[in-house]
Scaffold this motif. Structure first.
Motif, PDB file in Angstrom:
ATOM      1  N   ALA A 298      43.027  17.065  13.734  1.00 24.78           N
ATOM      2  CA  ALA A 298      43.293  17.185  15.170  1.00 24.78           C
ATOM      3  C   ALA A 298      43.872  15.871  15.661  1.00 24.78           C
ATOM      4  O   ALA A 298      43.137  14.957  16.022  1.00 24.78           O
ATOM      5  N   PRO A 299      45.211  15.715  15.645  1.00 21.35           N
ATOM      6  CA  PRO A 299      45.815  14.445  16.046  1.00 21.35           C
ATOM      7  C   PRO A 299      45.491  14.074  17.486  1.00 21.35           C
ATOM      8  O   PRO A 299      45.518  12.908  17.853  1.00 21.35           O
ATOM      9  N   GLY A 300      45.213  15.079  18.316  1.00 21.22           N
ATOM     10  CA  GLY A 300      44.857  14.787  19.701  1.00 21.22           C
ATOM     11  C   GLY A 300      43.416  14.353  19.855  1.00 21.22           C
ATOM     12  O   GLY A 300      42.994  13.971  20.941  1.00 21.22           O
ATOM     13  N   GLY A 301      42.639  14.399  18.782  1.00 22.28           N
ATOM     14  CA  GLY A 301      41.262  13.956  18.827  1.00 22.28           C
ATOM     15  C   GLY A 301      40.282  15.081  19.125  1.00 22.28           C
ATOM     16  O   GLY A 301      40.659  16.237  19.347  1.00 22.28           O
ATOM     17  N   LEU A 302      39.021  14.714  19.098  1.00 20.01           N
ATOM     18  CA  LEU A 302      37.931  15.658  19.350  1.00 20.01           C
ATOM     19  C   LEU A 302      37.142  15.189  20.559  1.00 20.01           C
ATOM     20  O   LEU A 302      36.971  13.990  20.777  1.00 20.01           O
ATOM     21  N   THR A 303      36.622  16.140  21.317  1.00 20.74           N
ATOM     22  CA  THR A 303      35.645  15.849  22.363  1.00 20.74           C
ATOM     23  C   THR A 303      34.396  16.648  22.047  1.00 20.74           C
ATOM     24  O   THR A 303      34.453  17.884  21.969  1.00 20.74           O
ATOM     25  N   ILE A 304      33.304  15.945  21.813  1.00 22.12           N
ATOM     26  CA  ILE A 304      32.045  16.604  21.478  1.00 22.12           C
ATOM     27  C   ILE A 304      31.128  16.500  22.689  1.00 22.12           C
ATOM     28  O   ILE A 304      30.816  15.400  23.155  1.00 22.12           O
ATOM     29  N   THR A 305      30.710  17.656  23.189  1.00 22.17           N
ATOM     30  CA  THR A 305      29.897  17.711  24.406  1.00 22.17           C
ATOM     31  C   THR A 305      28.553  18.351  24.102  1.00 22.17           C
ATOM     32  O   THR A 305      28.499  19.451  23.546  1.00 22.17           O
ATOM     33  N   GLY A 306      27.482  17.647  24.456  1.00 24.34           N
ATOM     34  CA  GLY A 306      26.134  18.193  24.297  1.00 24.34           C
ATOM     35  C   GLY A 306      25.635  18.779  25.604  1.00 24.34           C
ATOM     36  O   GLY A 306      25.941  18.271  26.684  1.00 24.34           O
ATOM     37  N   TYR A 307      24.865  19.854  25.492  1.00 25.53           N
ATOM     38  CA  TYR A 307      24.281  20.509  26.661  1.00 25.53           C
ATOM     39  C   TYR A 307      22.796  20.769  26.416  1.00 25.53           C
ATOM     40  O   TYR A 307      22.351  20.930  25.269  1.00 25.53           O
ATOM     41  N   SER A 308      22.035  20.820  27.499  1.00 25.75           N
ATOM     42  CA  SER A 308      20.635  21.216  27.442  1.00 25.75           C
ATOM     43  C   SER A 308      20.453  22.447  28.318  1.00 25.75           C
ATOM     44  O   SER A 308      21.392  22.891  28.981  1.00 25.75           O
ATOM     45  N   ASP A 309      19.249  22.992  28.353  1.00 24.01           N
ATOM     46  CA  ASP A 309      18.976  24.028  29.348  1.00 24.01           C
ATOM     47  C   ASP A 309      18.506  23.354  30.637  1.00 24.01           C
ATOM     48  O   ASP A 309      18.515  22.127  30.748  1.00 24.01           O
ATOM     49  N   ARG A 310      18.099  24.126  31.624  1.00 29.80           N
ATOM     50  CA  ARG A 310      17.732  23.572  32.933  1.00 29.80           C
ATOM     51  C   ARG A 310      16.272  23.165  33.023  1.00 29.80           C
ATOM     52  O   ARG A 310      15.842  22.638  34.050  1.00 29.80           O
ATOM     53  N   LEU A 311      15.504  23.385  31.965  1.00 29.83           N
ATOM     54  CA  LEU A 311      14.080  23.068  32.009  1.00 29.83           C
ATOM     55  C   LEU A 311      13.863  21.573  31.813  1.00 29.83           C
ATOM     56  O   LEU A 311      14.583  20.917  31.068  1.00 29.83           O
ATOM     57  N   GLY A 312      12.872  21.017  32.489  1.00 33.82           N
ATOM     58  CA  GLY A 312      12.512  19.624  32.270  1.00 33.82           C
ATOM     59  C   GLY A 312      13.206  18.667  33.207  1.00 33.82           C
ATOM     60  O   GLY A 312      13.946  19.046  34.114  1.00 33.82           O
TER      61      GLY A 312
END
Length: 353
Positions: free
Chosen positions: A269-283
């Protein structure tokens, strides 16, 4: 000529009857805010400083020096990708300065300095900062309808990437808190004077969010030199529940990432990668922000270790962009229902043919 009873009652109280109308316009629910003179409460519930408050804010013994130091630290920071927190720190500094200049020594200046300091230290250290507005001793709630608008805007996922919408939103929140302090001081007219600026900032925010959405829609419809591809991995398959580091990674998660790494090496991927983490709404919000970012960073390290050489950017968006809405009352059922929201997304920007 007999004087009307209502006029006599108003004349015999320290709070003018007009204040009742002002309180109603501000949406204030706490009736104690119109009590003064004989019989008015002076206890902790009415806002008297308690030992915990004194211990928290006693360090702000020189407000002018503290404000100068915070302003200098904020000015030294490089531009932030998220302008919300920097703007909010600046607006808290401004609120503290205005309060001190007005000769108000009831504690709001110290509280404002404290809020500015917490945000500034978070920005300096790179640690997650909560976007929630705290309950302050010297602040009462005014205009619940405007607070509802604030919360509606903040819950819109588009706000996170619409940087020009963030500063006016942050300042509207601080101004609402400052108006709440005016009300706490029984200065309802001053609280009302702040409303036009607050409403103008919220209008600007809403307009800019809509503009950002239009730009995104236009961009999606137009031909692009790059077309993103996204791989979504369930966090529950990658990590133990509430886990985010290498130790918490599950065997199935490692196998899934191994497959992703093989695909990336064969189709770079010459344009690079974007890695995004998500959680749920609890806590806790801050905990979820940290958890989601750690998940993204763990995945990035794993792919790097497996030979992926494309540029990688990581981010944590906590409970933003939820995929499912759940209303279960039993916690176990709710946790299972929310599983799709706990995820890691790997977005590849690759050149179009």
């Amino acid at each position: 000529m007999k004087t009307p009873l209502t006029v006599l009652v108003c004349a015999l109280t320290l709070t003018a009857c007009a204040d009742h109308a002002a309180r109603a316009r501000l949406g204030i629910q706490d009736s104690t805010l119109l009590r003064s003179g004989v019989g008015a409460s002076q206890d902790e519930a009415a806002g008297a400083a308690n030992p915990q408050w004194v211990q928290t804010y006693a360090i702000v013994h020189n407000g002018a020096s503290a404000l100068a130091s915070l302003q200098a630290r904020l000015d030294r920071m490089p531009p932030q990708p998220n302008g919300y927190f920097r703007a909010k720190a600046q607006c808290w500094i401004n609120a503290a300065q205005q309060t001190r200049q007005a000769g108000d020594r009831w504690g709001f200046a110290e509280e404002a300095i404290g809020e500015a300091a917490v945000i500034t230290m978070g920005l300096e250290s790179g640690k997650p900062v909560s976007a929630a507005n705290p309950a302050l001793r010297t602040v009462s709630t005014v205009r619940p309808d405007l607070w509802q608008i604030v919360n509606t805007i903040k819950s819109d996922p588009a706000v996170a990437s619409c940087h020009e919408a963030q500063p006016p939103l942050a300042c509207a929140e601080v101004e609402l808190m400052q108006g709440g302090h005016d009300a706490w001081m029984r200065s309802f007219s001053n609280a009302e004077k702040r409303l036009p600026d607050i409403q103008d900032n919220l209008r600007k925010t809403a307009e800019r969010v809509l503009q950002c959405k239009r730009e995104v829609a236009t961009s999606a419809a137009a031909p692009s030199a790059k077309s993103p591809r996204t791989v979504t991995l369930r966090a529950d398959a990658l990590f133990r529940f509430n886990g985010s580091n290498d130790v918490a990674m599950l065997p199935a998660g490692r196998r899934a990432l191994d497959a992703v790494a093989r695909g990336l090496k064969s189709d770079a991927a010459p344009g690079g990668l974007t890695i995004t983490g998500y959680s749920d709404r609890l806590g806790d919000t801050a905990r979820n922000q940290s958890l989601s970012l750690q998940r993204a960073e763990t995945v990035a390290r794993y792919l790097r270790a497996r030979g992926v050489t494309s540029p990688i950017a990581t981010r944590g968006l906590a409970s933003a962009n939820q995929l499912v809405e759940c209303r279960q009352t039993r916690r176990d059922d709710l946790v299972r229902c929310l599983a799709p929201n706990r995820r890691v997304e790997i977005e590849l920007a690759v050149a179009a043919p």
